[in-house]
Design a protein around this motif. Structure first.
Motif, PDB file in Angstrom:
ATOM      1  N   ALA A 121       0.837  -1.210   0.000  1.00 15.10           N
ATOM      2  CA  ALA A 121       0.000   0.000   0.000  1.00 15.10           C
ATOM      3  C   ALA A 121       0.865   1.251   0.000  1.00 15.10           C
ATOM      4  O   ALA A 121       0.575   2.237  -0.702  1.00 15.10           O
ATOM      5  N   VAL A 122       1.944   1.239   0.783  1.00 17.23           N
ATOM      6  CA  VAL A 122       2.854   2.389   0.823  1.00 17.23           C
ATOM      7  C   VAL A 122       3.557   2.567  -0.517  1.00 17.23           C
ATOM      8  O   VAL A 122       3.673   3.679  -1.041  1.00 17.23           O
ATOM      9  N   PHE A 123       4.007   1.433  -1.101  1.00 10.99           N
ATOM     10  CA  PHE A 123       4.738   1.523  -2.374  1.00 10.99           C
ATOM     11  C   PHE A 123       3.844   2.017  -3.506  1.00 10.99           C
ATOM     12  O   PHE A 123       4.330   2.626  -4.459  1.00 10.99           O
ATOM     13  N   ARG A 124       2.538   1.742  -3.423  1.00 11.51           N
ATOM     14  CA  ARG A 124       1.639   2.255  -4.471  1.00 11.51           C
ATOM     15  C   ARG A 124       1.599   3.788  -4.430  1.00 11.51           C
ATOM     16  O   ARG A 124       1.576   4.447  -5.466  1.00 11.51           O
ATOM     17  N   LYS A 125       1.577   4.295  -3.190  1.00 17.67           N
ATOM     18  CA  LYS A 125       1.489   5.752  -3.048  1.00 17.67           C
ATOM     19  C   LYS A 125       2.848   6.398  -3.273  1.00 17.67           C
ATOM     20  O   LYS A 125       2.949   7.475  -3.877  1.00 17.67           O
ATOM     21  N   GLU A 126       3.890   5.758  -2.751  1.00 17.62           N
ATOM     22  CA  GLU A 126       5.236   6.304  -2.866  1.00 17.62           C
ATOM     23  C   GLU A 126       6.147   5.240  -3.471  1.00 17.62           C
ATOM     24  O   GLU A 126       6.822   4.491  -2.758  1.00 17.62           O
ATOM     25  N   PRO A 127       6.155   5.073  -4.780  1.00 17.24           N
ATOM     26  CA  PRO A 127       6.951   4.023  -5.421  1.00 17.24           C
ATOM     27  C   PRO A 127       8.430   4.136  -5.032  1.00 17.24           C
ATOM     28  O   PRO A 127       8.946   5.242  -4.849  1.00 17.24           O
ATOM     29  N   PRO A 128       9.091   3.019  -4.898  1.00 15.28           N
ATOM     30  CA  PRO A 128      10.522   3.040  -4.580  1.00 15.28           C
ATOM     31  C   PRO A 128      11.319   3.630  -5.733  1.00 15.28           C
ATOM     32  O   PRO A 128      10.845   3.675  -6.874  1.00 15.28           O
ATOM     33  N   PRO A 129      12.540   4.070  -5.475  1.00 14.77           N
ATOM     34  CA  PRO A 129      13.368   4.668  -6.532  1.00 14.77           C
ATOM     35  C   PRO A 129      13.706   3.635  -7.606  1.00 14.77           C
ATOM     36  O   PRO A 129      13.611   2.433  -7.379  1.00 14.77           O
ATOM     37  N   PRO A 130      14.142   4.110  -8.773  1.00 14.16           N
ATOM     38  CA  PRO A 130      14.448   3.171  -9.880  1.00 14.16           C
ATOM     39  C   PRO A 130      15.533   2.152  -9.532  1.00 14.16           C
ATOM     40  O   PRO A 130      15.522   1.042 -10.050  1.00 14.16           O
ATOM     41  N   ASP A 131      16.471   2.535  -8.680  1.00 14.90           N
ATOM     42  CA  ASP A 131      17.545   1.598  -8.337  1.00 14.90           C
ATOM     43  C   ASP A 131      17.234   0.779  -7.086  1.00 14.90           C
ATOM     44  O   ASP A 131      18.123   0.224  -6.437  1.00 14.90           O
ATOM     45  N   TRP A 132      15.962   0.673  -6.754  1.00 13.87           N
ATOM     46  CA  TRP A 132      15.558  -0.060  -5.535  1.00 13.87           C
ATOM     47  C   TRP A 132      15.972  -1.534  -5.666  1.00 13.87           C
ATOM     48  O   TRP A 132      15.707  -2.183  -6.675  1.00 13.87           O
ATOM     49  N   ASP A 133      16.638  -2.031  -4.641  1.00 16.41           N
ATOM     50  CA  ASP A 133      17.149  -3.412  -4.665  1.00 16.41           C
ATOM     51  C   ASP A 133      16.310  -4.373  -3.849  1.00 16.41           C
ATOM     52  O   ASP A 133      16.716  -5.513  -3.598  1.00 16.41           O
ATOM     53  N   GLY A 134      15.129  -3.932  -3.403  1.00 15.24           N
ATOM     54  CA  GLY A 134      14.245  -4.823  -2.656  1.00 15.24           C
ATOM     55  C   GLY A 134      14.695  -5.071  -1.232  1.00 15.24           C
ATOM     56  O   GLY A 134      14.208  -6.005  -0.584  1.00 15.24           O
ATOM     57  N   VAL A 135      15.614  -4.247  -0.722  1.00 16.18           N
ATOM     58  CA  VAL A 135      16.168  -4.457   0.613  1.00 16.18           C
ATOM     59  C   VAL A 135      15.477  -3.547   1.611  1.00 16.18           C
ATOM     60  O   VAL A 135      15.207  -2.376   1.332  1.00 16.18           O
ATOM     61  N   THR A 136      15.197  -4.109   2.808  1.00 13.55           N
ATOM     62  CA  THR A 136      14.642  -3.331   3.915  1.00 13.55           C
ATOM     63  C   THR A 136      15.773  -2.952   4.850  1.00 13.55           C
ATOM     64  O   THR A 136      16.534  -3.822   5.294  1.00 13.55           O
ATOM     65  N   THR A 137      15.893  -1.669   5.147  1.00 15.52           N
ATOM     66  CA  THR A 137      16.976  -1.178   5.999  1.00 15.52           C
ATOM     67  C   THR A 137      16.457  -0.913   7.404  1.00 15.52           C
ATOM     68  O   THR A 137      15.412  -0.290   7.585  1.00 15.52           O
ATOM     69  N   PHE A 138      17.208  -1.417   8.393  1.00 15.00           N
ATOM     70  CA  PHE A 138      16.881  -1.174   9.800  1.00 15.00           C
ATOM     71  C   PHE A 138      17.961  -0.280  10.390  1.00 15.00           C
ATOM     72  O   PHE A 138      19.154  -0.605  10.338  1.00 15.00           O
ATOM     73  N   ASP A 139      17.533   0.831  10.970  1.00  9.97           N
ATOM     74  CA  ASP A 139      18.475   1.807  11.513  1.00  9.97           C
ATOM     75  C   ASP A 139      18.707   1.639  13.003  1.00  9.97           C
ATOM     76  O   ASP A 139      19.551   2.321  13.587  1.00  9.97           O
ATOM     77  N   THR A 140      17.944   0.735  13.625  1.00 11.38           N
ATOM     78  CA  THR A 140      18.092   0.524  15.064  1.00 11.38           C
ATOM     79  C   THR A 140      18.464  -0.927  15.319  1.00 11.38           C
ATOM     80  O   THR A 140      18.245  -1.810  14.492  1.00 11.38           O
TER      81      THR A 140
END
Length: 753
Positions: A733-752
């Protein structure tokens, strides 16, 4: 010297007792069935050493399955056997043909005996019938045809000897090699038989010779030796192997040679000093001597594993000989043994090299030994040799071992075992001597164990001190292993591939606030006890408790090749244990327990680490940190266990669900993460289908095919309400509204963390 004797005198005395006991057993005063069995085992082991060089001098014509399929079931008619004899002698020019087969009954398969009976009775007055029958006799009397085929040819028949109470003499024996009268009053020990089953007289009369094919079974039912001669009545008769070798060598006589051959002795002296030395064949240009043991036996030197694949002797199918399909060069001037390897014809024997060894090949091995003058022998001095080696080894090791440290004692023991066995094997191969070995080896091992046990009993206090010392800073579950084998264990740090686990209780702060202090103590104790038992039950090393968290690893200090599999099995077991705990907690009105577990496999540093104040046997490294991060993000995906890709690859017997590619805190490189489900073989069809659909949906997400991915996940969610499905539907749902950048590698980043 007095101080040394005071310290080690008791050990020396007990070592002397062990040596004397071994010597007494070797003499035979004390029965030693176990020692005898070990000696037989060692003898068999030597015989199994590969000796598979093909011997072209001896060929086995095998009545095999192929032959039975083409010619028909056994026994074949003598007409067929006659054709085989003619082929072997005329076409193939065999040197000798020996039958490991008995022809005791007349062959009536042609119908000739029935017609002869009719000619003598019902058609006695019909001269035409009688004349016609006489003209057909040569072609219908198969026994006569076989006898004619054998006439004046180097054919050796086989027959059987018996001592059964109901057995009677049947058939025709060949002339004996010699008689009791030929011995001049000298006693000659031999196996004696009371009956025989031999071949038809007309067949035996046409053969050059014949020999019995009775083996000798040892107490364990294994054939290790054969009698070369056996006694029936006053005659001494050849074995099939001896008769075949004699005919092949062109000899006509077998003569016994005594140690005191020409001496004039009394009967008492003959019994005492007239031992048999060998058998002599009158071959040219010089006689052939065959060494024998008591009872006129010889040890069999097995030159292969037996059968067509054994490699020592060439096997050819009998039907190929009958039909002329065998290359002539294979049989030309060869000693041919005709026998069978078909299990249903009962000529498979138990031998040192195989429990199903063709009986015909036993004769082939003995013939080869006669041709090569290559017999293994148990010499008369074997008892003296055994006593000498026991006394030398017992006294030397008994004195030296107590003086040595355990490591050097072990080295000396191994060296003594190797030297004793090596010398024995050298005598076996170089001098063909079979000498006792088991008693000496057992004595060496017994002396070592005795000294080791003595050291253990009297140095136990020092051991306990060491254990207590290590136990202060090494996890208790390691202490037993260290004490059991301290020489192979080092506290020094080293890099090793291990699998590490972090486990933590979800929402522990809320749980602790809802319980009284005493209840919280019981709660956490029950939880940590159950988790620890699961870890240690799967050979894991319990590293530490960090509040409600547990850290453990697999593969150190014990090297475990399947450390990843053990860790995955433990994680799944811990989740099951939590379910069992919750059933009890609910009954006590305590809040239920949920844990997250992270597993990762990789190279890490393991060893004694810490400060001067406190040290611990633990692990460190990047792979350890990743395991901790995986544990912390289990709550994000709503799963109980997460593992890294190296753990998945190292434990392939489990089925996994890939959940994501993540970039955790402190790492730049993304890593795939997986949820172990169960053993792959335990998955149901429904589970396999759900896994396949999920992986398809995950691929669609990575390809940014939002609609197709959403449809697949919604379908899965209808079957099972799992948190990971809701997580990905929210991401879509989020990606539909805010598509990932063209170079998106399908990775989820955790900052904590």
């Amino acid at each position: 010297m007095r101080r040394v004797f005071a310290k080690h005198g008791a050990r020396w005395l007990l070592a002397l007792v062990l040596t004397v006991l071994a010597a007494v057993q070797a003499i035979g005063i004390v029965p030693g069935a176990i020692v005898d069995r070990i000696d037989l085992f060692l003898y068999d082991m030597r015989m199994r050493l590969p000796q598979v060089k093909l011997d072209p001098r001896i060929v086995i014509v095998d009545i095999d399955e192929k032959s039975l399929a083409e010619v028909g079931r056994w026994p074949w008619s003598r007409d067929v056997i006659a054709t085989m004899v003619e082929q072997l002698n005329t076409r193939y020019k065999a040197r000798t043909v020996a039958f490991d087969v008995l022809f005791a009954e007349p062959d009536t398969s042609s119908g000739y005996p029935t017609m002869a009976r009719l000619a003598d009775h019902e058609f006695k007055g019909d001269p035409q019938f009688g004349e016609k029958l006489r003209s057909l006799k040569a072609s219908l009397d198969f026994d006569a045809r076989m006898a004619a085929a054998m006439k004046d040819r180097p054919i050796v028949m086989g027959y059987n000897l018996s001592n059964e109470a109901q057995a009677i003499a049947k058939g025709q024996l060949p002339p004996p090699a010699f008689t009791a009268a030929d011995l001049g009053g000298r006693p000659l020990e031999a196996t004696e038989w009371s009956a025989y089953g031999a071949n038809l007289p007309q067949l035996q009369a046409s053969a050059r010779s014949a020999g019995f094919f009775n083996p000798i079974l040892d107490a364990d039912g294994v054939i290790r030796s054969v009698p070369l001669l056996a006694r029936y009545g006053d005659g001494y008769y050849e074995s099939l192997a001896l008769a075949s070798a004699r005919v092949a060598l062109g000899a006509t006589k077998v003569k016994p040679i005594f140690l005191q051959q020409d001496a004039v002795m009394t009967q008492e002296q003959l019994r005492e000093y007239g031992a048999l030395d060998s058998l002599r064949l009158n071959t040219l240009p010089r006689p052939t001597a065959i060494p024998v043991e008591r009872q006129l036996t010889a040890l069999i030197t097995y030159r292969g594993l037996g059968g067509a694949e054994g490699g020592a002797f060439r096997y050819v199918s009998a039907v190929d000989v009958l039909k002329g399909r065998t290359p002539p060069a294979w049989l030309n001037n060869a000693i041919v043994l005709i026998g069978t390897t078909v299990p249903g014809l009962y000529d498979l024997r138990s031998t040192p090299v195989s429990p199903n060894y063709p009986g015909v090949e036993i004769h082939a091995n003995v013939i080869a030994s006669i041709l090569d003058n290559d017999f293994k022998q148990r010499p008369e001095f074997a008892l003296g040799f055994n006593l000498l080696q026991i006394l030398v080894l017992g006294l030397l090791l008994g004195i030296i071992l107590p003086l040595l440290a355990p490591l050097y004692a072990m080295v000396l023991t191994v060296a003594a075992l190797a030297a004793t066995a090596g010398f024995n094997f050298w005598l076996y191969n170089a001098a063909n001597l079979v000498l006792p070995l088991a008693a000496a080896l057992i004595l060496i091992v017994a002396l070592f164990i005795f000294n080791l046990a003595w050291g253990y009993l009297f140095e136990h206090r020092q051991r306990r001190a060491m254990v207590n010392l290590f136990g202060e800073y090494v996890a208790p579950e390691l202490v037993a292993e260290m004490a059991a084998n301290p020489a192979s264990y080092s506290m020094e740090g080293e890099s090793r591939e291990l699998t590490v686990m972090f486990s933590d209780v979800r929402g522990f702060t809320t749980i602790s606030e809802s319980l009284e202090p005493n209840e919280l103590r019981e709660y956490i104790n029950a939880y940590l006890t159950a988790m620890s038992e699961d870890i240690r039950g799967n050979r894991g090393t319990l590293d530490k408790y960090i509040g409600d968290a547990v850290m453990a690893f697999w593969g150190a200090p014990m090297r475990l090749p399947n450390h990843a599999s053990l860790a995955v099995a433990t994680a799944l077991q811990m989740q099951r244990s939590v379910i069992a705990l919750n059933a009890d907690f609910v009954k006590r009105n305590w809040p239920p327990l949920h844990i997250g577990i992270g597993l990762n496999t990789g190279m890490m540093r393991v060893g004694d680490m810490g400060s001067k104040i406190r040290r611990a046997y633990t692990v460190m490294g990047d792979a350890v940190n990743l395991s901790s991060r995986l544990e912390s993000i289990t709550k994000v995906y709503g799963v109980g266990v997460l593992v890294g890709v190296m753990t998945r690859d190292a434990a392939p017997e489990y089925a996994y669900r890939e959940l994501d590619k993540v970039r955790v805190k402190g790492k730049n490189e993304p890593v795939p993460i997986f949820q172990p489900i169960d053993l792959d073989i335990a998955l149901t069809d429904a589970q396999r289908d759900a896994l396949a659909r999920w992986h398809r949906a995950l691929q669609l997400v990575r390809e940014q095919q939002w609609d197709a991915a959403e449809q697949e996940i919604l379908s899965l969610q209808q079957e099972s309400k799992e948190a990971v499905y809701a997580l990905y539907l929210a991401r879509i749902a989020v990606f539909r509204k805010e598509p990932p950048p063209p170079d998106w590698d399908g990775v989820t980043t955790f900052d904590t963390k």
